[in-house]
Motif scaffolding. Structure first.
Motif, PDB file in Angstrom:
ATOM      1  N   PRO A 124       0.818  -1.225   0.000  1.00  0.00           N
ATOM      2  CA  PRO A 124       0.000   0.000   0.000  1.00  0.00           C
ATOM      3  C   PRO A 124       0.845   1.266   0.000  1.00  0.00           C
ATOM      4  O   PRO A 124       0.498   2.246  -0.658  1.00  0.00           O
ATOM      5  CB  PRO A 124      -0.813  -0.126   1.295  1.00  0.00           C
ATOM      6  N   ALA A 125       1.975   1.249   0.718  1.00  0.00           N
ATOM      7  CA  ALA A 125       2.837   2.435   0.766  1.00  0.00           C
ATOM      8  C   ALA A 125       3.406   2.743  -0.613  1.00  0.00           C
ATOM      9  O   ALA A 125       3.393   3.898  -1.063  1.00  0.00           O
ATOM     10  CB  ALA A 125       3.964   2.219   1.771  1.00  0.00           C
ATOM     11  N   GLU A 126       3.904   1.719  -1.288  1.00  0.00           N
ATOM     12  CA  GLU A 126       4.488   1.936  -2.609  1.00  0.00           C
ATOM     13  C   GLU A 126       3.434   2.396  -3.605  1.00  0.00           C
ATOM     14  O   GLU A 126       3.676   3.299  -4.422  1.00  0.00           O
ATOM     15  CB  GLU A 126       5.151   0.649  -3.101  1.00  0.00           C
ATOM     16  N   HIS A 127       2.251   1.775  -3.546  1.00  0.00           N
ATOM     17  CA  HIS A 127       1.180   2.153  -4.459  1.00  0.00           C
ATOM     18  C   HIS A 127       0.746   3.595  -4.228  1.00  0.00           C
ATOM     19  O   HIS A 127       0.601   4.384  -5.185  1.00  0.00           O
ATOM     20  CB  HIS A 127      -0.013   1.216  -4.282  1.00  0.00           C
ATOM     21  N   LEU A 128       0.556   3.957  -2.955  1.00  0.00           N
ATOM     22  CA  LEU A 128       0.067   5.305  -2.663  1.00  0.00           C
ATOM     23  C   LEU A 128       1.136   6.351  -2.961  1.00  0.00           C
ATOM     24  O   LEU A 128       0.823   7.452  -3.445  1.00  0.00           O
ATOM     25  CB  LEU A 128      -0.364   5.388  -1.197  1.00  0.00           C
ATOM     26  N   GLU A 129       2.386   6.026  -2.681  1.00  0.00           N
ATOM     27  CA  GLU A 129       3.453   6.960  -3.022  1.00  0.00           C
ATOM     28  C   GLU A 129       3.496   7.187  -4.530  1.00  0.00           C
ATOM     29  O   GLU A 129       3.697   8.307  -5.007  1.00  0.00           O
ATOM     30  CB  GLU A 129       4.801   6.428  -2.541  1.00  0.00           C
TER      31      GLU A 129
END
Length: 440
Positions: free
Chosen positions: A263-268
């Motif tokens: 989720p962090a990579e996607h949202l970033e």
């Protein structure tokens, strides 16, 4: 068939493809840093033109729901709201470094963390030394910040052949620096705290964390919660950018087996173009508009407060980061990456003196309600950041040329056989040594 080919060739690229191209460009440090610089230049020109009153009117124009105490000026929306997006991305970067990056082990994290701490402490000491006995000590934190976007953009432009470890070192240092800057803002530049609002915001952050832990998916759950947390932290009196970095640190950075990305990579990936292409440039546009005249520039070098900022950014950052890194490598178990030389670290330390975004923010907070002092501080930030960028660019360009020459030497193939000569020389030397051994 020919007409079909012609229609395909002449067809306008799809809107989605164009959006993807622009978004990918905005994810690069070079483009984001360029937009930041362009916005700052526009603000400076505008504020020093015949339309300066229009600039002030725009910056002070208020908008927002008054019932929620959010009837803010556009300048305040830029510093409190848009910068929260920037710090959200910075929080994700730091979380990734803590879990899977340079900070995942104490030995690997030691040098950039020590460098960040010393890179904030020494500029503050320089500022205190210059302003000792004066009435401007509240500006001590202005020269302590490093601008991630600007510094990485400069490194990306001039450092095409520099070791990749240098970028990782700078990224880690700058992210830790920004986190510490947010802590400084929360502790030293927050006067009245509404603990009820802050407590509810903390509860909201707990809910945010639990949603991440229990794999709750869907932006329609997170966006209202994020807005509520930001509003509550803003209401509490703590600077609202704390909301951004807090939620970034709570993001899950390791993907599950059924996930291609975390989720962090996607949202970033989604948010970074918004941060680089809109949030940070608009903040620069609203904050960098300082009336600059010959007398104002002279004030930077003749008045103690702005002079302390310039010295802190240019000399304090370089001495603090380089000295802290060297002493840590000399007297502890921390080790400098084997791909880096100390001259590289010195160039990076000088580049960290580009304090632009966060330094401008702290300038507004430190001298709130004192327009003259704020303008002096901002002018000093601009001058100091420019000097640091120029000096660092000269040194890093020299280092880049050295590395480029080394790469060219390694790739040299005078005999044109497709094999770099350096490998053949090693083989020839080994063969001659073996023949000498056999003859002996």
């Amino acid at each position: 068939m020919r007409s079909a080919i012609r229609r395909t060739f002449l067809r306008r690229p799809s809107t989605l493809a164009e959006r993807n191209f622009v978004a990918d460009a905005l994810r690069t440090e070079t483009v984001g840093g360029a937009l930041l610089l362009i916005a700052a230049v526009i603000a400076l020109i505008w504020a020093n033109s015949g339309w300066s009153s229009a600039y002030e009117d725009l910056k002070n124009y208020t908008v927002g729901p008054e019932a929620l105490h959010l009837n803010l000026s556009l300048g305040a929306w830029a510093s409190d709201g848009l910068l929260a997006i920037f710090f959200f991305v910075a929080g994700i970067e730091l979380k990734r470094e803590l879990v899977v990056g340079e900070l995942r082990t104490p030995s690997a994290a030691a040098l950039p963390v020590i460098a960040a701490v010393c890179g904030m402490a020494v500029p503050a000491l320089f500022y205190f030394a210059v302003n000792a006995g004066g009435d401007s000590l509240e500006g001590w934190a202005i020269p302590t910040a490093t601008d991630i976007a600007f510094a990485l953009a400069v490194l990306a432009v001039i450092g095409t052949n520099l070791p990749s470890a240098l970028r990782a070192f700078l990224l880690t240092l700058a992210v830790v620096d920004d986190l510490l800057a947010i802590m400084v803002i929360a502790v030293f530049y927050t006067e009245d705290v509404n603990f009820a609002a802050l407590g509810i915001a903390a509860a909201g952050l707990v809910v945010f964390y639990l949603m991440q832990r229990h794999r709750v998916r869907g932006w329609w759950f997170y966006l209202p919660l994020a807005l509520a947390i930001w509003t509550l932290i803003h209401e509490s009196g703590v600077h609202a950018t704390v909301a951004g970095v807090a939620m970034g640190l709570l993001m899950r950075v390791l993907p599950d087996e059924d996930e291609k990305t975390s989720p962090a990579e996607h949202l970033e990936h989604v948010v970074r173009p918004i941060s680089a292409g809109f949030a940070v440039p608009v903040f620069a546009l609203m904050s960098a508009g300082v009336a600059v005249s010959a007398s104002a520039l002279a004030d930077v070098f003749t008045h103690r407060m702005p002079l302390g900022i310039v010295i802190g950014l240019v000399a304090g950052k370089a001495i603090g980061i380089f000295g802290g890194t060297y002493l840590a490598a000399r007297f502890t178990r921390a080790e400098l990456n084997e791909d880096l030389a100390w001259a590289d670290v010195l160039g990076l330390a000088m580049l960290a003196g580009v304090g632009f975004t966060v330094s401008l923010l702290i300038s507004e907070l430190a001298f709130e309600g004192e327009a003259g002092m704020t303008d002096q501080a901002k002018a000093a930030v601009l001058v100091g950041s420019l000097l640091a960028a120029v000096l660092a660019s000269v040194l890093l360009r020299i280092r880049n040329n050295k590395y480029r020459a080394l790469v060219a030497e390694e790739d040299r193939d005078d005999d044109g056989d497709g094999i770099p000569d350096i490998y053949q020389q090693d083989a020839d030397a080994a063969r001659q040594e073996k023949l000498r051994h056999l003859d002996g």
